[in-house]
Design a protein around this motif. Structure first.
Motif, PDB file in Angstrom:
ATOM      1  N   ARG A 211       0.885  -1.219   0.024  1.00  0.00           N
ATOM      2  CA  ARG A 211      -0.034   0.223  -0.019  1.00  0.00           C
ATOM      3  C   ARG A 211       0.927   1.412   0.071  1.00  0.00           C
ATOM      4  O   ARG A 211       2.191   1.205   0.513  1.00  0.00           O
ATOM      5  CB  ARG A 211      -0.823   0.001   1.424  1.00  0.00           C
ATOM      6  N   TRP A 212       0.178   2.252  -0.367  1.00  0.00           N
ATOM      7  CA  TRP A 212       0.873   3.554  -0.512  1.00  0.00           C
ATOM      8  C   TRP A 212       1.259   3.899   0.839  1.00  0.00           C
ATOM      9  O   TRP A 212       2.324   4.515   1.297  1.00  0.00           O
ATOM     10  CB  TRP A 212       0.060   4.708  -1.202  1.00  0.00           C
ATOM     11  N   SER A 213       0.369   3.451   2.005  1.00  0.00           N
ATOM     12  CA  SER A 213       0.655   3.749   3.492  1.00  0.00           C
ATOM     13  C   SER A 213       1.761   3.040   3.892  1.00  0.00           C
ATOM     14  O   SER A 213       2.394   3.376   5.062  1.00  0.00           O
ATOM     15  CB  SER A 213      -0.560   3.657   4.193  1.00  0.00           C
ATOM     16  N   ASP A 214       2.347   2.187   3.326  1.00  0.00           N
ATOM     17  CA  ASP A 214       3.543   1.121   3.824  1.00  0.00           C
ATOM     18  C   ASP A 214       4.614   1.940   3.315  1.00  0.00           C
ATOM     19  O   ASP A 214       5.598   1.348   3.614  1.00  0.00           O
ATOM     20  CB  ASP A 214       3.001  -0.196   3.043  1.00  0.00           C
ATOM     21  N   ILE A 215       4.526   3.045   2.363  1.00  0.00           N
ATOM     22  CA  ILE A 215       6.018   3.633   2.040  1.00  0.00           C
ATOM     23  C   ILE A 215       6.142   4.864   2.786  1.00  0.00           C
ATOM     24  O   ILE A 215       5.440   5.753   2.698  1.00  0.00           O
ATOM     25  CB  ILE A 215       5.787   3.962   0.550  1.00  0.00           C
ATOM     26  N   ASP A 216       7.491   5.121   3.240  1.00  0.00           N
ATOM     27  CA  ASP A 216       7.832   6.299   3.944  1.00  0.00           C
ATOM     28  C   ASP A 216       8.695   6.847   2.832  1.00  0.00           C
ATOM     29  O   ASP A 216       9.853   6.593   2.819  1.00  0.00           O
ATOM     30  CB  ASP A 216       8.895   5.978   5.252  1.00  0.00           C
ATOM     31  N   PHE A 217       8.307   7.817   2.267  1.00  0.00           N
ATOM     32  CA  PHE A 217       8.930   8.226   1.062  1.00  0.00           C
ATOM     33  C   PHE A 217      10.241   9.155   1.812  1.00  0.00           C
ATOM     34  O   PHE A 217      11.359   9.411   0.755  1.00  0.00           O
ATOM     35  CB  PHE A 217       7.990   9.358   0.185  1.00  0.00           C
ATOM     36  N   GLU A 218      10.162   9.899   2.709  1.00  0.00           N
ATOM     37  CA  GLU A 218      11.392  10.441   3.331  1.00  0.00           C
ATOM     38  C   GLU A 218      12.300   9.766   3.695  1.00  0.00           C
ATOM     39  O   GLU A 218      13.515  10.016   3.347  1.00  0.00           O
ATOM     40  CB  GLU A 218      10.696  11.616   4.357  1.00  0.00           C
ATOM     41  N   ASN A 278      -8.088   0.842  -2.250  1.00  0.00           N
ATOM     42  CA  ASN A 278      -7.699  -0.225  -1.272  1.00  0.00           C
ATOM     43  C   ASN A 278      -6.277   0.479  -0.779  1.00  0.00           C
ATOM     44  O   ASN A 278      -5.244  -0.315  -0.244  1.00  0.00           O
ATOM     45  CB  ASN A 278      -7.648  -1.476  -2.049  1.00  0.00           C
ATOM     46  N   ASP A 279      -5.924   1.544  -1.574  1.00  0.00           N
ATOM     47  CA  ASP A 279      -4.548   1.932  -1.020  1.00  0.00           C
ATOM     48  C   ASP A 279      -3.262   1.311  -1.745  1.00  0.00           C
ATOM     49  O   ASP A 279      -2.218   1.263  -1.233  1.00  0.00           O
ATOM     50  CB  ASP A 279      -4.290   2.294   0.512  1.00  0.00           C
ATOM     51  N   LEU A 280      -3.595   0.223  -2.759  1.00  0.00           N
ATOM     52  CA  LEU A 280      -2.604  -0.525  -3.419  1.00  0.00           C
ATOM     53  C   LEU A 280      -1.836   0.257  -4.497  1.00  0.00           C
ATOM     54  O   LEU A 280      -2.299   1.012  -5.303  1.00  0.00           O
ATOM     55  CB  LEU A 280      -3.410  -1.594  -3.907  1.00  0.00           C
ATOM     56  N   VAL A 281      -0.494  -0.058  -4.242  1.00  0.00           N
ATOM     57  CA  VAL A 281       0.261   0.454  -5.448  1.00  0.00           C
ATOM     58  C   VAL A 281       0.261  -0.423  -6.654  1.00  0.00           C
ATOM     59  O   VAL A 281       0.208   0.606  -7.779  1.00  0.00           O
ATOM     60  CB  VAL A 281       1.893   0.194  -4.949  1.00  0.00           C
TER      61      VAL A 281
END
Length: 376
Positions: A211-218, A278-281
């Motif tokens: 999910r996008w929420s599983d990625i910490d872009f910083e 679903n917030d899926l990549v």
């Protein structure tokens, strides 16, 4: 109630016995069954047996056909994952029942099991598949022995199938990986799944569940904490406890993900309420989970388009490991990225890709000894 406990035995299990009402050779016929953990289990089983006897449906364990026993046994496997259960049913339907189904449970012999294994090999099944099928039969017969349906598991007397060697790993060289990714980049919306497999070593189910929420872009970190199975079901967790992990990302991977996120956001806005968020990549154009079959179809088209050496999608995970090895990354770090349960698994799988490790270690000894001698 004729239910008893075997106080003299080590396990002290319960058993039942009752008369059938029939007389054979001047002896009152009776039914006995042992191996129950509790009195309540024994009483329940006895009541069921008596009811079956009255209906004319009771079958002595020794006369019960293997096909009937296997069907009964598989119904008790409530703790198995859906995918595993389906695999068991497939083994039963295509291999086990056709070969062993008509043999009475009480008469199954070690010779029958040996002939069964021979038949599987003659079908051309892989050694690993034969081993898995045997394991299913063995587990079922172990359960029969535990329940006193048979005196001994016939499979115990058979030499267990062996897998002589693992499939040789096929990996791509760094230059070819770069070329392949460049040629296929805009060929499919699912290219991102291939890219992530190469750059992170994630399993296919993990990539599809990201999910996008599983990625910490910083911080440039992915946290793996859910998967998508072959039925497009989103499942929390991962393959093992060690599989729930964090994987560091390269700066370029972050940029690729940002571009892909922009593409997904445009689709989401265009569809509005019809979009399944679903917030899926990696998702369909409607936002839903992607099937493994869809990924396989795209993967096959990529191989054909580029004329690349044929490897499986899972081999991209191995390619990721080989790229790290070529950089001299420590094996523990590689193991952590891949989510292996232990470093030994990583070594067993990729040790042959490290031919210079022993040579470097030996050369290092000379350096240490010479340095020590000089300092004296």
């Amino acid at each position: 109630m004729p239910v008893y406990k075997n106080e003299k035995a080590k396990n002290k299990k319960w058993w039942y016995q009752f008369y059938t009402g029939e007389i054979k050779n001047g002896i009152r016929e009776r039914i006995t069954k042992r191996g129950f953990k509790t009195k309540k289990e024994a009483e329940k089983a006895m009541i069921e047996a008596q009811a079956a006897l009255q209906k004319g449906e009771y079958i002595e364990p020794s006369k019960k056909l293997m096909r009937d026993y296997f069907h009964e046994w598989i119904k008790t496997k409530h703790n198995l994952e859906r995918v595993t259960l389906e695999l068991y049913h497939s083994y039963m339907r295509h291999h086990i029942i056709p070969e062993l189904g008509n043999i009475p449970l009480g008469k199954l012999s070690a010779h029958d099991i040996e002939m069964f294994l021979d038949a599987l090999h003659k079908k051309g099944l892989a050694a690993s598949t034969v081993k898995r099928i045997f394991s299913v039969v063995n587990a079922a017969l172990n359960a029969a022995e535990t329940k006193d349906l048979v005196t001994k598991n016939a499979a115990d007397k058979v030499e267990k199938p062996q897998v002589s060697s693992r499939r040789q790993l096929v990996v791509w060289e760094p230059a070819f990986v770069s070329e392949f990714l460049e040629k296929t980049r805009y060929a499919s919306r699912y290219w991102i799944a291939v890219y992530l497999a190469v750059m992170t070593g994630m399993r296919q189910g993990e990539i599809l569940g990201l999910r996008w929420s599983d990625i910490d872009f910083e911080k440039r970190i992915i946290t793996i904490q859910q998967t998508v199975n072959r039925h497009r079901e989103i499942k929390p967790g991962a393959k093992t406890k060690k599989s729930i992990r964090s994987v560091a990302l390269s700066p370029e991977t972050i940029e690729v993900l940002k571009d892909h996120r922009q593409f997904i956001l445009q689709e989401r806005v265009a569809l509005g309420p019809a979009y399944e968020n679903n917030d899926l990549v990696v998702c369909t154009k409607f936002g839903g989970p992607v099937t493994q079959r869809a990924i396989q179809k795209v993967w096959t088209s990529f191989l054909k388009k580029t004329g690349a050496p044929k490897i499986t999608f899972h081999d991209l995970r191995h390619t990721h490991a080989s790229l790290l090895i070529k950089q001299g990354v420590h094996i523990k770090v590689i193991s952590e990225r891949l989510g292996h349960s232990s470093v030994s698994i990583t070594m067993d799988t990729y040790g042959h890709l490290m031919p210079n490790m022993q040579e470097d270690a030996a050369a290092g000894l000379d350096s240490i000894i010479k340095t020590t001698a000089t300092n004296k």
